[in-house]
Motif scaffolding. Structure first.
Motif, PDB file in Angstrom:
ATOM      1  N   PHE A  18      14.136   4.873  -6.456  1.00 18.38           N
ATOM      2  CA  PHE A  18      14.090   5.510  -5.143  1.00 18.38           C
ATOM      3  C   PHE A  18      12.819   6.286  -4.879  1.00 18.38           C
ATOM      4  N   TYR A  19      11.910   6.293  -5.839  1.00 21.30           N
ATOM      5  CA  TYR A  19      10.695   7.055  -5.573  1.00 21.30           C
ATOM      6  C   TYR A  19       9.804   6.310  -4.574  1.00 21.30           C
ATOM      7  N   ARG A  20       9.376   7.015  -3.540  1.00 17.81           N
ATOM      8  CA  ARG A  20       8.419   6.466  -2.593  1.00 17.81           C
ATOM      9  C   ARG A  20       7.424   7.549  -2.263  1.00 17.81           C
TER      10      ARG A  20
ATOM     11  N   THR B 129      13.135  -0.278  -0.157  1.00 15.31           N
ATOM     12  CA  THR B 129      14.297   0.443  -0.659  1.00 15.31           C
ATOM     13  C   THR B 129      13.897   1.457  -1.729  1.00 15.31           C
ATOM     14  N   GLY B 130      12.700   1.324  -2.263  1.00 15.40           N
ATOM     15  CA  GLY B 130      12.276   2.222  -3.334  1.00 15.40           C
ATOM     16  C   GLY B 130      12.815   1.797  -4.691  1.00 15.40           C
ATOM     17  N   LEU B 131      13.405   0.599  -4.755  1.00 13.55           N
ATOM     18  CA  LEU B 131      13.964   0.137  -6.028  1.00 13.55           C
ATOM     19  C   LEU B 131      13.169  -1.019  -6.628  1.00 13.55           C
ATOM     20  N   GLY B 132      12.304  -1.617  -5.820  1.00 12.64           N
ATOM     21  CA  GLY B 132      11.588  -2.814  -6.258  1.00 12.64           C
ATOM     22  C   GLY B 132      10.867  -2.657  -7.586  1.00 12.64           C
ATOM     23  N   LEU B 133      10.083  -1.603  -7.720  1.00  9.79           N
ATOM     24  CA  LEU B 133       9.302  -1.437  -8.952  1.00  9.79           C
ATOM     25  C   LEU B 133      10.165  -0.954 -10.113  1.00  9.79           C
TER      26      LEU B 133
ATOM     27  N   GLY C 299      -3.841   3.575  -1.797  1.00 11.46           N
ATOM     28  CA  GLY C 299      -3.727   4.200  -3.117  1.00 11.46           C
ATOM     29  C   GLY C 299      -2.560   5.156  -3.208  1.00 11.46           C
ATOM     30  N   ILE C 300      -2.432   5.765  -4.379  1.00  8.24           N
ATOM     31  CA  ILE C 300      -1.310   6.656  -4.664  1.00  8.24           C
ATOM     32  C   ILE C 300      -1.890   7.927  -5.265  1.00  8.24           C
ATOM     33  N   PRO C 301      -1.452   9.113  -4.837  1.00 11.30           N
ATOM     34  CA  PRO C 301      -1.975  10.341  -5.432  1.00 11.30           C
ATOM     35  C   PRO C 301      -1.802  10.319  -6.957  1.00 11.30           C
TER      36      PRO C 301
ATOM     37  N   SER D 242       4.026  -8.202  -2.515  1.00  9.16           N
ATOM     38  CA  SER D 242       4.481  -7.680  -1.207  1.00  9.16           C
ATOM     39  C   SER D 242       3.966  -6.266  -0.997  1.00  9.16           C
ATOM     40  N   ASN D 243       4.054  -5.441  -2.036  1.00  6.40           N
ATOM     41  CA  ASN D 243       3.530  -4.079  -1.921  1.00  6.40           C
ATOM     42  C   ASN D 243       2.033  -4.101  -1.641  1.00  6.40           C
ATOM     43  N   ALA D 244       1.302  -4.924  -2.384  1.00  4.51           N
ATOM     44  CA  ALA D 244      -0.155  -4.982  -2.203  1.00  4.51           C
ATOM     45  C   ALA D 244      -0.472  -5.374  -0.754  1.00  4.51           C
TER      46      ALA D 244
HETATM   47  P1  ADP Z   1       9.449   0.047  -1.830  1.00  8.33           P
HETATM   48  O1  ADP Z   1      10.674  -0.732  -1.582  1.00  8.33           O
HETATM   49  O2  ADP Z   1       9.400   1.365  -1.147  1.00  8.33           O
HETATM   50  O3  ADP Z   1       8.193  -0.745  -1.694  1.00  8.33           O
HETATM   51  P2  ADP Z   1       8.792   0.005  -4.653  1.00  8.33           P
HETATM   52  O4  ADP Z   1       9.624   0.392  -5.821  1.00  8.33           O
HETATM   53  O5  ADP Z   1       8.332  -1.402  -4.575  1.00  8.33           O
HETATM   54  O6  ADP Z   1       9.633   0.411  -3.373  1.00  8.33           O
HETATM   55  O7  ADP Z   1       7.541   0.963  -4.588  1.00  8.33           O
HETATM   56  C1  ADP Z   1       7.725   2.364  -4.693  1.00  8.33           C
HETATM   57  C2  ADP Z   1       6.639   3.129  -3.956  1.00  8.33           C
HETATM   58  O8  ADP Z   1       5.394   2.996  -4.629  1.00  8.33           O
HETATM   59  C3  ADP Z   1       6.346   2.642  -2.543  1.00  8.33           C
HETATM   60  O9  ADP Z   1       7.223   3.197  -1.606  1.00  8.33           O
HETATM   61  C4  ADP Z   1       4.941   3.136  -2.334  1.00  8.33           C
HETATM   62  O10 ADP Z   1       4.948   4.501  -1.954  1.00  8.33           O
HETATM   63  C5  ADP Z   1       4.314   3.037  -3.715  1.00  8.33           C
HETATM   64  N1  ADP Z   1       3.522   1.811  -3.885  1.00  8.33           N
HETATM   65  C6  ADP Z   1       3.892   0.680  -4.521  1.00  8.33           C
HETATM   66  N2  ADP Z   1       2.902  -0.244  -4.519  1.00  8.33           N
HETATM   67  C7  ADP Z   1       1.875   0.317  -3.851  1.00  8.33           C
HETATM   68  C8  ADP Z   1       0.562  -0.125  -3.498  1.00  8.33           C
HETATM   69  N3  ADP Z   1       0.110  -1.354  -3.831  1.00  8.33           N
HETATM   70  N4  ADP Z   1      -0.239   0.735  -2.812  1.00  8.33           N
HETATM   71  C9  ADP Z   1       0.217   1.956  -2.476  1.00  8.33           C
HETATM   72  N5  ADP Z   1       1.440   2.442  -2.771  1.00  8.33           N
HETATM   73  C10 ADP Z   1       2.267   1.637  -3.453  1.00  8.33           C
END
Ligand code: ADP
Length: 265
Positions: free
Chosen positions: A206-208, A220-224, A193-195, A160-162
């Motif tokens: 909660f990190y986003r 929600t920032g909790l998925g990962l 991408g991510i810095p 879903s994130n991808a």
């Molecule tokens: P969220 O519910 O915000 O997706 P996650 O825990 O799944 O929470 O992800 C945390 C944060 O990591 C996201 O808010 C996003 O900023 C970053 N992130 C995760 N996957 C990706 C990705 N494939 N590409 C860019 N950023 C990502």
């Protein structure tokens, strides 16, 4: 670090000793700080949807309910926010269960590639975006012992994130390899991408990277954070590699024995 000093004094009043006891408080302080931060985060995450709902409900009460254009939109917003809060609370409960080890892994033996392909199929059939799926999955059978519900949740979240961060016409690549008694799974995208300095933090609660943007996409920032707990519960690990503007790759591993899997062979 906290220091306690005790002065050893004789009746005469002369100081002839000093005892210093050093306590290492850094670990406890870190835990306390994390807990405070967590509570602040939860409060904030709940307050935002609640205040949004309050203003929409106020508008409805003040007459918007009679406006056949506005009313459905306003109700829709309150419903979306309610769903987000339910999701958040469910995820929090799940994390708290994992924290207190109050869960069982419902493990069964499955062939990983078939299991993985099925999940990818589901996303491929239902996706609305113009994103190509590229599978680099060997035509072999890798049997692993996993809790399929939990692993499905992990993989769903990563895919879903991808998809969320994929540009139109981008590729999402899925890979599986076996490396030193570990099955290594890779899901990579061509997204924003991510810095570099934040890559490891995406697994924190909660990190986003971009709070507003992620929130607007329903995150929600909790998925990962949940994904990391679940993978660790399976004896594996999860990490990310990312380059800003190029894309992100999430890797995770699962224990895998090359010559059959222990007891059941
Ligand atoms: P969220 O519910 O915000 O997706 P996650 O825990 O799944 O929470 O992800 C945390 C944060 O990591 C996201 O808010 C996003 O900023 C970053 N992130 C995760 N996957 C990706 C990705 N494939 N590409 C860019 N950023 C990502």
């Amino acid at each position: 670090l906290r220091a306690n000093f005790s002065v050893i004094q004789k009746e005469t009043g002369f100081v002839n000793g000093l005892i210093t006891v050093l306590h290492d408080n850094t670990e406890q302080e870190k835990i306390d700080m994390e807990r405070r931060e967590f509570v602040a985060n939860v409060s904030h995450e709940l307050r935002t949807p609640l205040t949004t709902m309050r203003s929409y409900l106020e508008a409805l009460t003040d007459g918007a309910w009679q406006d056949t254009d506005l009313a459905p939109t306003f109700l829709d917003v309150t419903q979306t926010e309610t769903e987000r809060m339910i999701r958040l609370v469910n995820e929090l409960l799940q994390l708290s269960k994992m924290d207190s080890r109050d869960y069982d892994l419902n493990e069964e033996i499955v062939e990983f590639n078939k299991f993985f392909n099925r999940i990818i199929d589901r996303f491929e059939l239902s996706k609305s975006q113009h994103v190509h799926f590229v599978r680099i999955i060997p035509n072999e059978e890798y049997f692993v012992e996993i809790d399929t519900d939990k692993l499905t949740q992990v993989i769903d979240n990563i895919i879903s994130n991808a998809l969320k961060y994929s540009p139109d016409g981008g590729n999402i690549r899925f890979g599986v390899i076996v490396k030193d008694n570990l099955l290594q799974v890779m899901i990579s995208d061509d997204g924003m991408g991510i810095p570099r300095e934040n890559v490891e933090r995406i697994f924190d609660r909660f990190y986003r990277v971009d709070r507003a943007r992620a929130r607007s996409m329903g995150g929600t920032g909790l998925g990962l954070a949940i994904a990391r707990e679940m993978i660790q519960a399976h004896g594996g690990s999860i990490w990310a590699e990312s380059e800003e503007g190029k894309g992100t790759t999430i890797f995770f591993t699962l224990p895998y024995e090359l010559d059959g899997v222990g007891e059941w062979e």
